[in-house]
Design a protein around this motif. Structure first.
Motif, PDB file in Angstrom:
ATOM      1  N   ARG A 198      42.671  12.741  54.935  1.00  0.00           N
ATOM      2  CA  ARG A 198      43.744  12.229  55.713  1.00  0.00           C
ATOM      3  C   ARG A 198      44.601  13.363  56.679  1.00  0.00           C
ATOM      4  NH1 ARG A 198      44.895  11.117  50.187  1.00  0.00           N
ATOM      5  NH2 ARG A 198      46.359  12.900  50.369  1.00  0.00           N
ATOM      6  N   GLY A 199      43.946  14.419  56.854  1.00  0.00           N
ATOM      7  CA  GLY A 199      44.434  15.655  57.540  1.00  0.00           C
ATOM      8  C   GLY A 199      45.296  16.446  56.918  1.00  0.00           C
ATOM      9  N   SER A 200      45.543  16.304  55.666  1.00  0.00           N
ATOM     10  CA  SER A 200      46.598  17.449  54.885  1.00  0.00           C
ATOM     11  C   SER A 200      45.622  18.015  53.932  1.00  0.00           C
ATOM     12  CB  SER A 200      47.455  16.455  54.218  1.00  0.00           C
ATOM     13  OG  SER A 200      46.992  15.634  53.112  1.00  0.00           O
ATOM     14  N   TYR A 201      46.132  18.816  53.189  1.00  0.00           N
ATOM     15  CA  TYR A 201      45.421  19.999  52.312  1.00  0.00           C
ATOM     16  C   TYR A 201      45.915  19.659  50.786  1.00  0.00           C
ATOM     17  CZ  TYR A 201      43.860  22.132  56.543  1.00  0.00           C
ATOM     18  OH  TYR A 201      43.075  22.160  57.623  1.00  0.00           O
ATOM     19  N   GLU A 202      45.089  19.883  49.979  1.00  0.00           N
ATOM     20  CA  GLU A 202      45.029  19.663  48.615  1.00  0.00           C
ATOM     21  C   GLU A 202      44.806  21.126  48.232  1.00  0.00           C
ATOM     22  OE1 GLU A 202      46.077  17.542  46.209  1.00  0.00           O
ATOM     23  OE2 GLU A 202      46.241  15.884  47.652  1.00  0.00           O
ATOM     24  N   LYS A 203      45.871  21.860  47.303  1.00  0.00           N
ATOM     25  CA  LYS A 203      45.921  23.304  47.039  1.00  0.00           C
ATOM     26  C   LYS A 203      45.586  23.382  45.454  1.00  0.00           C
ATOM     27  CE  LYS A 203      49.370  24.003  50.525  1.00  0.00           C
ATOM     28  NZ  LYS A 203      50.724  23.320  50.594  1.00  0.00           N
ATOM     29  N   TYR A 204      44.648  24.425  45.391  1.00  0.00           N
ATOM     30  CA  TYR A 204      44.029  24.703  44.205  1.00  0.00           C
ATOM     31  C   TYR A 204      43.810  26.076  43.768  1.00  0.00           C
ATOM     32  CZ  TYR A 204      42.498  19.730  44.399  1.00  0.00           C
ATOM     33  OH  TYR A 204      42.527  18.513  44.291  1.00  0.00           O
ATOM     34  N   LEU A 205      44.042  26.513  42.389  1.00  0.00           N
ATOM     35  CA  LEU A 205      43.821  27.953  42.145  1.00  0.00           C
ATOM     36  C   LEU A 205      42.692  28.129  41.235  1.00  0.00           C
ATOM     37  CD1 LEU A 205      47.591  28.857  41.106  1.00  0.00           C
ATOM     38  CD2 LEU A 205      46.330  29.567  43.247  1.00  0.00           C
ATOM     39  N   PHE A 206      41.819  29.147  41.436  1.00  0.00           N
ATOM     40  CA  PHE A 206      40.534  29.349  40.584  1.00  0.00           C
ATOM     41  C   PHE A 206      40.957  29.560  39.332  1.00  0.00           C
ATOM     42  CE2 PHE A 206      38.516  28.953  44.694  1.00  0.00           C
ATOM     43  CZ  PHE A 206      37.208  28.789  44.799  1.00  0.00           C
ATOM     44  N   GLU A 207      40.255  29.081  38.256  1.00  0.00           N
ATOM     45  CA  GLU A 207      40.494  29.582  36.871  1.00  0.00           C
ATOM     46  C   GLU A 207      39.838  30.931  36.556  1.00  0.00           C
ATOM     47  OE1 GLU A 207      41.186  26.972  33.842  1.00  0.00           O
ATOM     48  OE2 GLU A 207      43.164  27.200  34.485  1.00  0.00           O
ATOM     49  N   ASP A 208      38.526  30.895  37.307  1.00  0.00           N
ATOM     50  CA  ASP A 208      37.713  32.182  36.965  1.00  0.00           C
ATOM     51  C   ASP A 208      37.546  32.970  38.100  1.00  0.00           C
ATOM     52  OD1 ASP A 208      35.862  30.504  38.636  1.00  0.00           O
ATOM     53  OD2 ASP A 208      35.344  29.473  36.855  1.00  0.00           O
ATOM     54  N   ASP A 209      36.930  34.308  38.087  1.00  0.00           N
ATOM     55  CA  ASP A 209      36.708  35.211  39.212  1.00  0.00           C
ATOM     56  C   ASP A 209      35.284  35.387  39.721  1.00  0.00           C
ATOM     57  OD1 ASP A 209      39.372  35.989  38.593  1.00  0.00           O
ATOM     58  OD2 ASP A 209      38.990  37.696  37.573  1.00  0.00           O
ATOM     59  N   GLU A 210      34.345  34.475  39.257  1.00  0.00           N
ATOM     60  CA  GLU A 210      32.901  34.502  39.604  1.00  0.00           C
ATOM     61  C   GLU A 210      32.810  34.561  41.180  1.00  0.00           C
ATOM     62  OE1 GLU A 210      28.409  33.299  38.913  1.00  0.00           O
ATOM     63  OE2 GLU A 210      30.095  32.258  38.102  1.00  0.00           O
ATOM     64  N   PHE A 211      33.497  33.415  41.453  1.00  0.00           N
ATOM     65  CA  PHE A 211      33.341  32.941  43.179  1.00  0.00           C
ATOM     66  C   PHE A 211      33.816  34.205  43.872  1.00  0.00           C
ATOM     67  CE2 PHE A 211      34.936  31.380  47.036  1.00  0.00           C
ATOM     68  CZ  PHE A 211      33.931  30.824  47.545  1.00  0.00           C
ATOM     69  N   PHE A 212      34.923  34.643  43.805  1.00  0.00           N
ATOM     70  CA  PHE A 212      35.543  35.931  44.269  1.00  0.00           C
ATOM     71  C   PHE A 212      34.891  37.086  44.320  1.00  0.00           C
ATOM     72  CE2 PHE A 212      38.967  32.541  44.568  1.00  0.00           C
ATOM     73  CZ  PHE A 212      39.152  32.627  46.042  1.00  0.00           C
ATOM     74  N   SER A 213      34.332  37.463  43.134  1.00  0.00           N
ATOM     75  CA  SER A 213      33.609  38.518  42.909  1.00  0.00           C
ATOM     76  C   SER A 213      32.451  38.725  43.830  1.00  0.00           C
ATOM     77  CB  SER A 213      33.035  38.382  41.378  1.00  0.00           C
ATOM     78  OG  SER A 213      34.301  38.715  40.584  1.00  0.00           O
ATOM     79  N   ILE A 214      31.787  37.408  44.057  1.00  0.00           N
ATOM     80  CA  ILE A 214      30.632  37.425  45.006  1.00  0.00           C
ATOM     81  C   ILE A 214      30.920  37.393  46.325  1.00  0.00           C
ATOM     82  CG2 ILE A 214      28.724  35.731  45.788  1.00  0.00           C
ATOM     83  CD1 ILE A 214      28.786  34.642  42.836  1.00  0.00           C
ATOM     84  N   LEU A 215      32.149  36.863  46.645  1.00  0.00           N
ATOM     85  CA  LEU A 215      32.608  37.010  47.973  1.00  0.00           C
ATOM     86  C   LEU A 215      33.099  38.294  48.202  1.00  0.00           C
ATOM     87  CD1 LEU A 215      33.387  35.272  50.435  1.00  0.00           C
ATOM     88  CD2 LEU A 215      35.721  34.876  49.380  1.00  0.00           C
ATOM     89  N   GLU A 216      33.896  39.205  47.627  1.00  0.00           N
ATOM     90  CA  GLU A 216      34.089  40.490  47.641  1.00  0.00           C
ATOM     91  C   GLU A 216      32.892  41.230  48.100  1.00  0.00           C
ATOM     92  OE1 GLU A 216      37.059  41.575  44.812  1.00  0.00           O
ATOM     93  OE2 GLU A 216      38.226  40.067  45.204  1.00  0.00           O
ATOM     94  N   LYS A 217      31.899  41.303  47.175  1.00  0.00           N
ATOM     95  CA  LYS A 217      30.737  41.768  47.062  1.00  0.00           C
ATOM     96  C   LYS A 217      29.927  41.829  48.321  1.00  0.00           C
ATOM     97  CE  LYS A 217      26.262  41.581  45.364  1.00  0.00           C
ATOM     98  NZ  LYS A 217      25.545  40.878  44.264  1.00  0.00           N
ATOM     99  N   ALA A 218      30.145  40.630  48.834  1.00  0.00           N
ATOM    100  CA  ALA A 218      29.297  39.964  50.151  1.00  0.00           C
ATOM    101  C   ALA A 218      30.290  40.787  51.412  1.00  0.00           C
ATOM    102  CB  ALA A 218      29.149  38.541  50.356  1.00  0.00           C
ATOM    103  N   MET A 219      31.433  41.088  51.513  1.00  0.00           N
ATOM    104  CA  MET A 219      32.207  41.212  52.508  1.00  0.00           C
ATOM    105  C   MET A 219      31.954  42.993  52.684  1.00  0.00           C
ATOM    106  SD  MET A 219      35.408  39.057  52.698  1.00  0.00           S
ATOM    107  CE  MET A 219      35.819  38.972  50.869  1.00  0.00           C
TER     108      MET A 219
END
Length: 147
Positions: free
Chosen positions: A124-145
């Motif tokens: 619908r062109g709006s945004y649903e906001k969520y918080l991650f419960e774990d760190d694995e995704f962001f650990s991989i992302l930070e390593k890649a950057m």
């Protein structure tokens, strides 16, 4: 004696019911990305960093991700659990990154790496906001950057 036991059981059932009623639900990746099919063969991740000190045409800086890193990010996202963002919560609207995960369709989202939150675009062109419960995704992302 029977009345005491029955009373304890009733209080226990009521306590569990109240706890379940007021506890926050946890969402899976397929709840967050509606109709996502993580089994498709052609998968990719596109990542752009916001550089607010630049001119408008240079605002989004692409981040190069290897095919291996893209697969790791998608797998980590698929396994992640999420909590819904509540008003006054910690997802920052001055987002740090924009990401598109392409599975059976493209799923676009803004990312707040600092607070481990995402804002996923709905149909619908709006945004649903969520918080991650774990760190694995962001650990991989930070390593890649940092590569």
């Amino acid at each position: 004696m029977k009345k005491i036991i029955v009373g304890i059981i009733i209080v226990g059932i009521l306590g569990i019911g109240i706890y379940l009623y007021y506890s926050e639900p946890t969402y899976s990746a397929t709840d967050v990305l509606k109709r996502a099919d993580f089994s498709v063969e052609e998968q990719s991740v596109e990542l752009l960093k916001f550089d607010y000190g630049k001119e408008a045409e240079e605002l989004l800086v692409p981040i190069e991700l290897t095919g291996k890193t893209q697969k790791e990010l998608i797998k980590a996202f698929e396994k992640s659990k999420f909590k819904k963002f509540k008003r006054g919560g910690s997802v920052n609207l001055d987002n740090e990154y924009w990401m598109k995960i392409t599975l059976n369709t493209g799923f676009r989202m803004f990312m707040d790496v600092t607070n481990k939150g995402i804002a996923v675009e709905d149909n619908r062109g709006s945004y649903e906001k969520y918080l991650f419960e774990d760190d694995e995704f962001f650990s991989i992302l930070e390593k890649a950057m940092t590569e």
